[in-house]
Write a protein that holds these residues in place. Structure first.
Motif, PDB file in Angstrom:
ATOM      1  N   ALA A   1     -38.220  25.064  56.934  1.00 17.12           N
ATOM      2  CA  ALA A   1     -38.045  26.036  58.004  1.00 17.12           C
ATOM      3  C   ALA A   1     -37.634  27.372  57.420  1.00 17.12           C
ATOM      4  O   ALA A   1     -37.044  27.444  56.336  1.00 17.12           O
ATOM      5  N   GLN A   2     -37.956  28.433  58.153  1.00 11.70           N
ATOM      6  CA  GLN A   2     -37.504  29.758  57.770  1.00 11.70           C
ATOM      7  C   GLN A   2     -36.168  30.055  58.439  1.00 11.70           C
ATOM      8  O   GLN A   2     -35.935  29.681  59.591  1.00 11.70           O
ATOM      9  N   GLY A   3     -35.306  30.708  57.693  1.00 14.31           N
ATOM     10  CA  GLY A   3     -34.002  31.064  58.219  1.00 14.31           C
ATOM     11  C   GLY A   3     -33.180  31.737  57.149  1.00 14.31           C
ATOM     12  O   GLY A   3     -33.575  31.809  55.983  1.00 14.31           O
ATOM     13  N   ASP A   4     -32.025  32.247  57.551  1.00 16.65           N
ATOM     14  CA  ASP A   4     -31.138  32.962  56.647  1.00 16.65           C
ATOM     15  C   ASP A   4     -30.015  32.024  56.215  1.00 16.65           C
ATOM     16  O   ASP A   4     -29.236  31.555  57.041  1.00 16.65           O
ATOM     17  N   ALA A   5     -29.934  31.767  54.910  1.00 17.60           N
ATOM     18  CA  ALA A   5     -28.895  30.870  54.394  1.00 17.60           C
ATOM     19  C   ALA A   5     -27.497  31.366  54.705  1.00 17.60           C
ATOM     20  O   ALA A   5     -26.550  30.572  54.775  1.00 17.60           O
ATOM     21  N   ARG A   6     -27.344  32.661  54.906  1.00 19.10           N
ATOM     22  CA  ARG A   6     -26.019  33.216  55.183  1.00 19.10           C
ATOM     23  C   ARG A   6     -25.490  32.800  56.554  1.00 19.10           C
ATOM     24  O   ARG A   6     -24.323  33.062  56.866  1.00 19.10           O
ATOM     25  N   SER A   7     -26.333  32.155  57.356  1.00 25.42           N
ATOM     26  CA  SER A   7     -25.854  31.626  58.635  1.00 25.42           C
ATOM     27  C   SER A   7     -25.068  30.330  58.463  1.00 25.42           C
ATOM     28  O   SER A   7     -24.532  29.799  59.444  1.00 25.42           O
ATOM     29  N   LEU A   8     -24.976  29.821  57.234  1.00 24.16           N
ATOM     30  CA  LEU A   8     -24.279  28.557  56.988  1.00 24.16           C
ATOM     31  C   LEU A   8     -22.825  28.643  57.449  1.00 24.16           C
ATOM     32  O   LEU A   8     -22.113  29.601  57.146  1.00 24.16           O
ATOM     33  N   ARG A   9     -22.393  27.613  58.152  1.00 25.28           N
ATOM     34  CA  ARG A   9     -21.021  27.544  58.644  1.00 25.28           C
ATOM     35  C   ARG A   9     -20.635  26.087  58.819  1.00 25.28           C
ATOM     36  O   ARG A   9     -21.496  25.203  58.870  1.00 25.28           O
ATOM     37  N   ARG A  10     -19.355  25.872  58.937  1.00 26.66           N
ATOM     38  CA  ARG A  10     -18.827  24.518  59.101  1.00 26.66           C
ATOM     39  C   ARG A  10     -18.452  24.314  60.565  1.00 26.66           C
ATOM     40  O   ARG A  10     -17.724  25.120  61.155  1.00 26.66           O
ATOM     41  N   GLU A  11     -18.976  23.257  61.170  1.00 27.01           N
ATOM     42  CA  GLU A  11     -18.621  22.880  62.534  1.00 27.01           C
ATOM     43  C   GLU A  11     -18.199  21.415  62.521  1.00 27.01           C
ATOM     44  O   GLU A  11     -19.026  20.529  62.272  1.00 27.01           O
TER      45      GLU A  11
ATOM     46  N   HIS B   1     -36.088  14.918  45.335  1.00 31.25           N
ATOM     47  CA  HIS B   1     -35.261  13.836  44.781  1.00 31.25           C
ATOM     48  C   HIS B   1     -34.342  13.235  45.835  1.00 31.25           C
ATOM     49  O   HIS B   1     -34.078  12.021  45.820  1.00 31.25           O
ATOM     50  N   LEU B   2     -33.868  14.020  46.765  1.00 27.66           N
ATOM     51  CA  LEU B   2     -33.072  13.473  47.864  1.00 27.66           C
ATOM     52  C   LEU B   2     -33.930  12.622  48.802  1.00 27.66           C
ATOM     53  O   LEU B   2     -33.500  11.557  49.252  1.00 27.66           O
ATOM     54  N   LEU B   3     -35.140  13.094  49.086  1.00 23.61           N
ATOM     55  CA  LEU B   3     -36.053  12.289  49.908  1.00 23.61           C
ATOM     56  C   LEU B   3     -36.338  10.944  49.254  1.00 23.61           C
ATOM     57  O   LEU B   3     -36.407   9.914  49.933  1.00 23.61           O
ATOM     58  N   ARG B   4     -36.518  10.956  47.957  1.00 24.73           N
ATOM     59  CA  ARG B   4     -36.797   9.709  47.228  1.00 24.73           C
ATOM     60  C   ARG B   4     -35.635   8.721  47.351  1.00 24.73           C
ATOM     61  O   ARG B   4     -35.829   7.524  47.139  1.00 24.73           O
ATOM     62  N   ARG B   5     -34.472   9.241  47.677  1.00 27.48           N
ATOM     63  CA  ARG B   5     -33.286   8.387  47.835  1.00 27.48           C
ATOM     64  C   ARG B   5     -32.985   8.138  49.312  1.00 27.48           C
ATOM     65  O   ARG B   5     -31.848   7.923  49.702  1.00 27.48           O
ATOM     66  N   ASN B   6     -34.055   8.214  50.117  1.00 26.12           N
ATOM     67  CA  ASN B   6     -34.007   7.838  51.545  1.00 26.12           C
ATOM     68  C   ASN B   6     -33.088   8.733  52.367  1.00 26.12           C
ATOM     69  O   ASN B   6     -32.503   8.290  53.354  1.00 26.12           O
ATOM     70  N   ARG B   7     -32.968  10.001  51.966  1.00 23.38           N
ATOM     71  CA  ARG B   7     -32.263  10.977  52.779  1.00 23.38           C
ATOM     72  C   ARG B   7     -33.276  11.765  53.619  1.00 23.38           C
ATOM     73  O   ARG B   7     -34.388  12.017  53.168  1.00 23.38           O
ATOM     74  N   THR B   8     -32.868  12.159  54.827  1.00 27.44           N
ATOM     75  CA  THR B   8     -33.663  13.120  55.584  1.00 27.44           C
ATOM     76  C   THR B   8     -33.230  14.511  55.140  1.00 27.44           C
ATOM     77  O   THR B   8     -32.034  14.796  55.027  1.00 27.44           O
ATOM     78  N   VAL B   9     -34.223  15.378  54.881  1.00 30.38           N
ATOM     79  CA  VAL B   9     -33.921  16.637  54.200  1.00 30.38           C
ATOM     80  C   VAL B   9     -34.663  17.800  54.859  1.00 30.38           C
ATOM     81  O   VAL B   9     -35.848  17.688  55.205  1.00 30.38           O
ATOM     82  N   LEU B  10     -33.962  18.909  54.998  1.00 31.71           N
ATOM     83  CA  LEU B  10     -34.538  20.177  55.442  1.00 31.71           C
ATOM     84  C   LEU B  10     -34.395  21.194  54.321  1.00 31.71           C
ATOM     85  O   LEU B  10     -33.321  21.327  53.723  1.00 31.71           O
ATOM     86  N   ILE B  11     -35.478  21.928  54.016  1.00 32.81           N
ATOM     87  CA  ILE B  11     -35.422  23.090  53.139  1.00 32.81           C
ATOM     88  C   ILE B  11     -35.433  24.332  54.012  1.00 32.81           C
ATOM     89  O   ILE B  11     -36.290  24.477  54.891  1.00 32.81           O
ATOM     90  N   LEU B  12     -34.498  25.234  53.770  1.00 39.70           N
ATOM     91  CA  LEU B  12     -34.410  26.480  54.522  1.00 39.70           C
ATOM     92  C   LEU B  12     -34.514  27.659  53.569  1.00 39.70           C
ATOM     93  O   LEU B  12     -33.820  27.702  52.545  1.00 39.70           O
TER      94      LEU B  12
END
Length: 417
Positions: A220-230, A21-32
């Motif tokens: 992409a594969q990855g650990d969601a717990r790596s999420l941080r604010r920069e 649904h985000l792609l349909r609204r012209n957003r670039t999107v990554l699933i992790l």
């Protein structure tokens, strides 16, 4: 590309739907995700898109029923006694939230979502070539006695009348006429013709993930717990390097609080475990739709892998070893209902359902962090609601007019409760 407009954490039906649904609204999107799409809770469910899911799982008020549950011999619910002190506060919240007023609140909030659920699934399935998985035959809920039918349907059918949802009450002969290969064990049943089922919920999710990639999305594969604010962006780590975005959708199902708790969120979140196992039929026996044995707490569903038995609720640590006693308890009842043959897998599959005590998901902004969005806590309706809540969260992120009122699904509803 290491910068996206949005990152979706979680590759189940909820996350994949939000990403499309985000792609349909012209957003670039990554699933992790740590795993491939459709490998978790989106794989292990009854595969039903429920139109009539406007009656929640309620805390029992009847003392005799409470006594039966406390004995821990029921197929519908099993619990680890050592885990009971941990889950008891949540169960007390469940009791408070599922009184008469709570049931009415739930029904009013959920009915608009459920009214759109099948259409939202259909919109994605038509594009992802997943239509072959779908069946428009409804599903059948059977009751072993007239007393259990009366107790189990009175309030639910009243809501169906209120919302204009079709149903048909069947007697014992009509049940067997509809499904000739089930034994005449049900005294009554309710056919819900507007509910839709699929022959592979994991297959549907994988098809949608392929559509997402064909539309230009990245997985992409990855650990969601790596999420941080920069600075002003959210950052997660993947094998090819960090990815950044101003908006992040948390769609991690039963693993959501692994990320959110360290970020300071104290939500009344619990996990209900459940099992499934596939069986071959004996001879040429078949079912045209899922059948629920309400009194014994399981669903029998025709799937591509075989006939799937899905068990009721188990309360234990999310990652505790499997204790599939419920499957052992329901198998004799299921074999008496339908001619099941040999199991397809040696051991039952174990999964988890993420739940809030009011049985409604959170679909909206996280209160403490700008650009963090929550699409979590779908309970027993994750497969049903994934495409609909994916649309709802995407509309909020892109500041469109939401197709339904998102207020009942706000994280703020638990403040002070």
């Amino acid at each position: 590309m290491d910068k996206f407009d949005a990152i979706v954490l979680g590759a189940g039906i909820v996350g994949v739907s939000a990403a499309i649904h985000l792609l349909r609204r012209n957003r670039t999107v990554l699933i992790l995700d740590r795993a491939a799409p459709g490998e978790g809770t989106s794989y292990g469910n009854a595969g039903v898109i429920e139109r009539e899911g406007f009656y929640p799982i309620v805390f029992p008020r009847n003392l005799f029923e409470l006594y039966r549950i406390a004995r821990n011999t029921e197929a519908r619910l099993h619990y680890n006694r050592r885990f009971l002190p941990r889950i008891a506060p949540w169960l007390l919240k469940l009791r408070r939230e599922t009184g008469r007023r709570g049931v009415e609140t739930y029904a009013e909030a959920m009915n608009p979502l459920l009214a759109h659920a099948a259409a939202e699934h259909g919109s994605l399935a038509g594009k992802s070539r997943a239509v072959e998985f779908f069946r428009g035959t409804g599903w059948l809920k059977g009751y072993r006695s007239a007393a259990s039918f009366e107790a189990g349907t009175r309030a639910h059918l009243a809501l169906a009348e209120e919302f204009g949802v079709r149903y048909q009450v069947l007697d014992a002969h009509e049940i067997v006429d509809l499904e000739p290969d089930i034994a005449p064990v049900f005294a009554r049943a309710v056919l819900w013709p507007d509910s839709v089922s699929v022959s592979s919920p994991g297959g549907v999710t994988k098809a949608h993930a392929r559509l997402f990639e064909s539309m230009g999305g990245s997985i992409a594969q990855g650990d969601a717990r790596s999420l941080r604010r920069e600075n002003d962006l959210w950052v997660v780590d993947r094998a090819t390097g960090p990815a950044r975005a101003p908006d992040v959708v948390v769609a991690l199902g039963p693993w959501a609080m692994d990320l959110l708790s360290p970020m300071g969120y104290r939500l009344p979140f619990a996990v209900k475990r459940g099992y499934h196992q596939h069986f071959k039929p004996r001879g040429d026996a078949g079912l045209d739709r899922p059948v629920v044995d309400v009194d014994h707490g399981y669903v029998l569903t025709p799937m591509r892998q075989g006939y799937r038995i899905t068990t009721g609720i188990e309360f234990d640590e999310r990652d505790a070893p499997a204790t599939p006693v419920q499957m052992e308890r329901v198998l004799p009842q299921a074999r008496a209902l339908f001619p099941l043959g040999e199991p397809v897998e040696r051991e039952p599959w174990l999964g988890a359902r993420p739940c809030f005590p009011d049985s409604m998901p959170i679909v909206g902004p996280a209160p403490k962090h700008p650009g963090l969005w929550l699409d979590i806590g779908h309970g027993h309706l994750g497969f049903t609601l994934g495409p609909a809540t994916g649309r709802l969260i995407a509309e909020q992120i892109t500041r469109e007019m939401p197709f339904i009122d998102p207020a009942p699904f706000s994280a703020l509803r638990f403040k002070g409760r």
